[in-house]
Design a protein around this motif. Structure first.
Motif, PDB file in Angstrom:
ATOM      1  N   ALA A  55       5.557  28.374   7.941  1.00 34.00           N
ATOM      2  CA  ALA A  55       4.553  28.953   8.033  1.00 34.00           C
ATOM      3  C   ALA A  55       3.047  28.161   8.029  1.00 34.00           C
ATOM      4  O   ALA A  55       2.138  27.901   8.921  1.00 34.00           O
ATOM      5  N   GLY A  56       3.027  27.264   6.664  1.00 37.61           N
ATOM      6  CA  GLY A  56       2.198  26.644   6.116  1.00 37.61           C
ATOM      7  C   GLY A  56       2.167  25.792   6.868  1.00 37.61           C
ATOM      8  O   GLY A  56       0.719  25.048   7.529  1.00 37.61           O
ATOM      9  N   VAL A  57       3.073  25.207   7.516  1.00 38.15           N
ATOM     10  CA  VAL A  57       3.002  23.186   8.159  1.00 38.15           C
ATOM     11  C   VAL A  57       2.254  24.043   9.864  1.00 38.15           C
ATOM     12  O   VAL A  57       1.318  23.210   9.980  1.00 38.15           O
ATOM     13  N   MET A  58       2.662  25.282  10.023  1.00 40.65           N
ATOM     14  CA  MET A  58       2.169  25.504  11.352  1.00 40.65           C
ATOM     15  C   MET A  58       0.727  25.247  11.287  1.00 40.65           C
ATOM     16  O   MET A  58      -0.341  25.167  12.285  1.00 40.65           O
ATOM     17  N   HIS A  59       0.553  26.103  10.510  1.00 47.65           N
ATOM     18  CA  HIS A  59      -1.053  26.425  10.249  1.00 47.65           C
ATOM     19  C   HIS A  59      -2.015  25.434   9.972  1.00 47.65           C
ATOM     20  O   HIS A  59      -2.719  25.225  10.478  1.00 47.65           O
ATOM     21  N   ARG A  60      -1.528  24.387   9.250  1.00 47.46           N
ATOM     22  CA  ARG A  60      -2.172  23.252   9.219  1.00 47.46           C
ATOM     23  C   ARG A  60      -2.241  22.758  10.709  1.00 47.46           C
ATOM     24  O   ARG A  60      -3.326  22.312  10.721  1.00 47.46           O
ATOM     25  N   ARG A  61      -0.864  22.722  11.219  1.00 46.97           N
ATOM     26  CA  ARG A  61      -0.756  21.599  12.651  1.00 46.97           C
ATOM     27  C   ARG A  61      -1.889  21.980  13.693  1.00 46.97           C
ATOM     28  O   ARG A  61      -2.099  20.894  14.027  1.00 46.97           O
ATOM     29  N   PHE A  62      -2.079  23.397  13.350  1.00 48.40           N
ATOM     30  CA  PHE A  62      -2.712  23.852  14.608  1.00 48.40           C
ATOM     31  C   PHE A  62      -4.113  24.443  14.126  1.00 48.40           C
ATOM     32  O   PHE A  62      -4.581  25.569  14.948  1.00 48.40           O
ATOM     33  N   ALA A  63      -4.168  24.244  12.771  1.00 49.15           N
ATOM     34  CA  ALA A  63      -5.719  24.749  12.434  1.00 49.15           C
ATOM     35  C   ALA A  63      -7.020  24.074  13.342  1.00 49.15           C
ATOM     36  O   ALA A  63      -8.097  25.174  13.382  1.00 49.15           O
ATOM     37  N   GLY A  64      -6.983  23.285  14.259  1.00 43.41           N
ATOM     38  CA  GLY A  64      -7.876  23.027  15.169  1.00 43.41           C
ATOM     39  C   GLY A  64      -8.242  23.103  16.992  1.00 43.41           C
ATOM     40  O   GLY A  64      -8.309  22.573  17.211  1.00 43.41           O
ATOM     41  N   ALA A  65      -6.546  23.781  17.040  1.00 43.75           N
ATOM     42  CA  ALA A  65      -6.477  23.981  17.765  1.00 43.75           C
ATOM     43  C   ALA A  65      -7.092  24.875  18.932  1.00 43.75           C
ATOM     44  O   ALA A  65      -7.710  25.408  18.516  1.00 43.75           O
ATOM     45  N   ASP A  66      -6.863  24.388  20.427  1.00 42.62           N
ATOM     46  CA  ASP A  66      -7.753  24.799  21.334  1.00 42.62           C
ATOM     47  C   ASP A  66      -7.958  25.916  21.727  1.00 42.62           C
ATOM     48  O   ASP A  66      -6.916  26.763  21.938  1.00 42.62           O
TER      49      ASP A  66
END
Length: 224
Positions: free
Chosen positions: A81-92
């Motif tokens: 979940a932490g990885v997902m948060h960092r990976r998609f923090a700037g997602a459209d």
């Protein structure tokens, strides 16, 4: 879950495991502030540096958020979940909305055919909390309550993989909710979720899916 005092070395690994257990078990929910460093030292019976090292490790893995002058807060329930948060923090955000539609409409349809009486009771409680949060006027409380309702819908689908994936995307979906809701609650943008729950209760998967899709982005201001 009571914290127990670690007895074998390395202490830092044991403390990390115990703090992670508090998070993954739900004893420390996402968004909550964990006990202070001093309190953890007392509860665990270890040195301050050991606690500090464990907290920093979990922050590095994305489970905790250390906020100077405020405390340390639970950010995610797992390393993924932490990885997902960092990976998609700037997602459209439009793409996040599309992802939510894909997952949540499917989940609502499944929930309508698989929900149990216990699921319905949990959904009733989650919906009531969502209503209370809106009435409170606290935007962040509403975001957390709305996210919890959608998580309960996914849980009622009784698909473990879908539930785990949705939970790991939790902070991504909450960020989308914050984007839609904005810093303050506007009465004209409010949309209740009674229709979603009614369709699930009635065992109508098509209507449940439609209502779940209609709810996504409902709080967002129009472009006009």
């Amino acid at each position: 879950m009571a914290l127990s005092s670690p007895r074998r070395t390395p202490l830092s690994d044991q403390v990390i495991a115990q703090l992670r257990a508090q998070i993954t078990s739900g004893e420390w929910p996402v968004g909550s502030r964990i006990p202070t460093e001093a309190a953890l030292v007392e509860q665990l019976g270890v040195a301050r540096n050991t606690v500090r090292e464990a907290v920093r490790a979990l922050a590095h893995n994305g489970l905790l958020d250390i906020r100077q002058g405020s405390g340390t807060y639970v950010l995610a329930t797992s390393e993924l979940a932490g990885v997902m948060h960092r990976r998609f923090a700037g997602a459209d955000q439009a793409q996040v909305a599309e992802l939510r539609v894909t997952l949540e409409t499917s989940a609502a349809g499944l929930a309508a055919t698989r929900r149990t009486d216990r699921d319905l009771a949990l959904l009733d409680a989650a919906l009531a909390r969502r209503e209370d949060a809106w009435q409170s006027g606290d935007a962040e409380d509403f975001v957390q309550a709305d996210a919890a309702f959608h998580q309960a819908v996914v849980a009622a689908a009784h698909n473990d993989i879908l539930a785990a994936l949705y939970a790991d995307l939790g902070e991504v979906t909450r960020a989308h909710l914050r984007h839609d809701v904005g810093p303050e609650l506007i009465a004209e943008r409010y949309l209740g979720h009674d229709e979603i729950l009614d369709a699930i209760r009635a065992g109508d998967p098509q209507r449940a899916s439609v209502e779940a899709g209609r709810a996504i982005g409902a709080c967002a201001p129009s472009d006009s």
